[in-house]
Design an enzyme around this catalytic site. Structure first.
Site, PDB file in Angstrom:
ATOM      1  N   ASN A  47      20.982 -81.070 102.662  1.00 40.09           N
ATOM      2  CA  ASN A  47      21.689 -80.576 101.485  1.00 40.09           C
ATOM      3  C   ASN A  47      23.087 -80.186 101.963  1.00 40.09           C
ATOM      4  OD1 ASN A  47      22.660 -79.270  99.255  1.00 40.09           O
ATOM      5  ND2 ASN A  47      21.239 -77.538  99.353  1.00 40.09           N
ATOM      6  N   TRP A  48      24.032 -81.072 101.721  1.00 41.31           N
ATOM      7  CA  TRP A  48      25.389 -80.841 102.255  1.00 41.31           C
ATOM      8  C   TRP A  48      26.127 -79.743 101.506  1.00 41.31           C
ATOM      9  CZ3 TRP A  48      27.974 -86.271 103.498  1.00 41.31           C
ATOM     10  CH2 TRP A  48      27.175 -86.942 104.446  1.00 41.31           C
ATOM     11  N   LYS A  49      25.628 -79.364 100.345  1.00 41.40           N
ATOM     12  CA  LYS A  49      26.287 -78.353  99.494  1.00 41.40           C
ATOM     13  C   LYS A  49      27.752 -78.757  99.267  1.00 41.40           C
ATOM     14  CE  LYS A  49      22.981 -74.991 101.106  1.00 41.40           C
ATOM     15  NZ  LYS A  49      22.620 -73.605 101.347  1.00 41.40           N
TER      16      LYS A  49
ATOM     17  N   HIS B 102      17.880 -75.321  93.023  1.00 41.38           N
ATOM     18  CA  HIS B 102      18.318 -74.598  94.223  1.00 41.38           C
ATOM     19  C   HIS B 102      18.713 -73.169  93.835  1.00 41.38           C
ATOM     20  CE1 HIS B 102      20.475 -73.399  97.787  1.00 41.38           C
ATOM     21  NE2 HIS B 102      19.850 -74.380  98.417  1.00 41.38           N
TER      22      HIS B 102
ATOM     23  N   GLU C 110      21.071 -71.371  94.738  1.00 42.50           N
ATOM     24  CA  GLU C 110      22.507 -71.187  94.477  1.00 42.50           C
ATOM     25  C   GLU C 110      22.836 -71.613  93.040  1.00 42.50           C
ATOM     26  OE1 GLU C 110      23.839 -73.396  97.893  1.00 42.50           O
ATOM     27  OE2 GLU C 110      23.076 -71.803  99.185  1.00 42.50           O
TER      28      GLU C 110
ATOM     29  N   GLU D 207      12.190 -72.395  99.477  1.00 38.37           N
ATOM     30  CA  GLU D 207      13.335 -71.843 100.203  1.00 38.37           C
ATOM     31  C   GLU D 207      13.459 -70.354  99.900  1.00 38.37           C
ATOM     32  OE1 GLU D 207      16.352 -75.186 101.153  1.00 38.37           O
ATOM     33  OE2 GLU D 207      16.846 -74.337  99.215  1.00 38.37           O
TER      34      GLU D 207
ATOM     35  N   GLY E  73      20.975 -69.846 104.872  1.00 37.22           N
ATOM     36  CA  GLY E  73      22.306 -69.630 105.455  1.00 37.22           C
ATOM     37  C   GLY E  73      22.442 -68.315 106.196  1.00 37.22           C
TER      38      GLY E  73
ATOM     39  N   SER F  74      17.537 -71.836 106.956  1.00 39.11           N
ATOM     40  CA  SER F  74      17.853 -71.728 108.388  1.00 39.11           C
ATOM     41  C   SER F  74      16.896 -72.546 109.263  1.00 39.11           C
ATOM     42  CB  SER F  74      17.884 -70.264 108.828  1.00 39.11           C
ATOM     43  OG  SER F  74      18.891 -69.565 108.109  1.00 39.11           O
TER      44      SER F  74
ATOM     45  N   GLY G 290      22.907 -75.926 106.596  1.00 35.90           N
ATOM     46  CA  GLY G 290      23.898 -75.892 107.669  1.00 35.90           C
ATOM     47  C   GLY G 290      23.677 -76.940 108.757  1.00 35.90           C
TER      48      GLY G 290
HETATM   49  P1  PGA Z   1      20.358 -73.496 105.279  1.00 36.61           P
HETATM   50  O1  PGA Z   1      20.288 -73.942 103.746  1.00 36.61           O
HETATM   51  O2  PGA Z   1      19.574 -74.515 106.078  1.00 36.61           O
HETATM   52  O3  PGA Z   1      21.823 -73.492 105.623  1.00 36.61           O
HETATM   53  O4  PGA Z   1      19.735 -72.145 105.372  1.00 36.61           O
HETATM   54  C1  PGA Z   1      19.138 -74.534 103.210  1.00 36.61           C
HETATM   55  C2  PGA Z   1      19.358 -74.816 101.747  1.00 36.61           C
HETATM   56  O5  PGA Z   1      19.965 -73.990 101.051  1.00 36.61           O
HETATM   57  O6  PGA Z   1      18.931 -75.874 101.232  1.00 36.61           O
END
Ligand code: PGA
Length: 274
Positions: free
Chosen positions: A9-11, A120, A122, A192, A198, A237, A259
């Site tokens: 997931n490159w966001k 997600h 976010e 998640e 993150g 993470s 990340g």
């Molecule tokens: P992260 O993000 O690996 O940077 O914790 C995972 C995600 O939000 O899909």
């Protein structure tokens, strides 16, 4: 057997040129990935077209099939006056347009946009996407022919208060229980925990396994034996140093990686952790 999946997931990261470089670095090492692992890159919208072409151009069929392309969002409506939105059907139409670009061979077809991440935390937290909106988005995605990576997960306060099963159970029931069995075959669930995204803090393998098993049991209440076929990914993470112990758990079928998906070496190392 359930599909093993490692999805990046490159966001909202990388310029288009950086994204192209990243996907080329992943492709250069794709032979190292076990054949049973499906790698997916979920890129920003702006990156999908050139990356569709790049993946479509992979010559070796075994390597080509290991890498799929996905988006990170789609609209909850089919089309029309919704400024700034991108419809699921537009995502699906993208790969066929690769051959229409000046200089491309007439028969050139890009890799299809096959997946979309929905739900997600976010999107739920920053953009107010409720379970009701997410159900509409999922319906649009499935109707257009996309597969969905549907994310669920609790906040730190919920876990501290022992409410994590309730929160995740609700996100499953209010959304996925509204789907039929055929649609459910196109869904991958990603657990998640928000407190692990993150932050560098990862759920322990026991915490993750416990809630993955709970998700599978909840899905079985509605979908019976089909629950055994649905891949459930862990995200938060996840990195090369902890992927193997997470992926060794019976109900963890891979990872949704933020990340660490922005570094080709880390992403490949995670995909080799089964
Ligand atoms: P992260 O993000 O690996 O940077 O914790 C995972 C995600 O939000 O899909």
């Amino acid at each position: 057997m359930r599909k093993k999946i490692v999805a990046g997931n490159w966001k909202m990261n990388t310029t288009v040129a950086e994204g192209i470089e990243l996907v080329n670095q992943i492709i250069a090492k794709i032979e190292e990935i076990p054949q049973q692992v499906q790698l997916i890159v979920n890129t920003p919208f702006t990156h999908l077209f050139p990356i569709s072409k790049i993946i479509g151009d992979i010559k070796c069929p075994n390597c080509r099939s290991k890498l799929a392309l996905g988006a990170q969002n789609c609209a909850d409506k089919e089309k029309g006056a919704y400024t700034g939105e991108v419809a699921a059907q537009m995502l699906v139409s993208l790969s066929k347009a690769v051959g229409t670009v000046v200089g491309a061979p007439a028969d050139a077809v890009g890799a299809p946009v096959e997946y979309v991440i929905l739900g997600h935390s976010e999107r739920r937290g920053y953009y107010g996407e409720t379970n009701a909106i997410l159900l509409e988005k999922i319906k649009q995605a499935l109707a257009a022919g996309l597969k969905v990576i549907y994310c669920v997960g609790e906040a730190l306060e919920d876990r501290k208060a022992g409410r994590h099963f309730d929160v995740v159970g609700e996100e499953i029931k209010e959304v996925l229980f509204a789907l039929g069995e055929e649609d459910m075959k196109k869904i991958t669930v990603a657990y998640e925990p928000i407190w692990a995204i993150g932050t560098g803090e990862t759920a322990t393998k026991e915490q993750a396994q416990e809630i993955h098993a709970f998700i599978r049991k909840s899905l079985a209440e509605k979908f019976g034996a089909l629950a055994q076929q649905i891949s459930i990914l862990y995200g938060g993470s996840c990195k090369p140093s902890n992927a193997a112990e997470l992926f060794s758990q019976p109900d963890i079928d891979g990872g949704l990686i933020g990340g660490a998906a922005l570094k080709a070496d880390d992403f490949i190392a995670i995909a080799k952790s089964f």
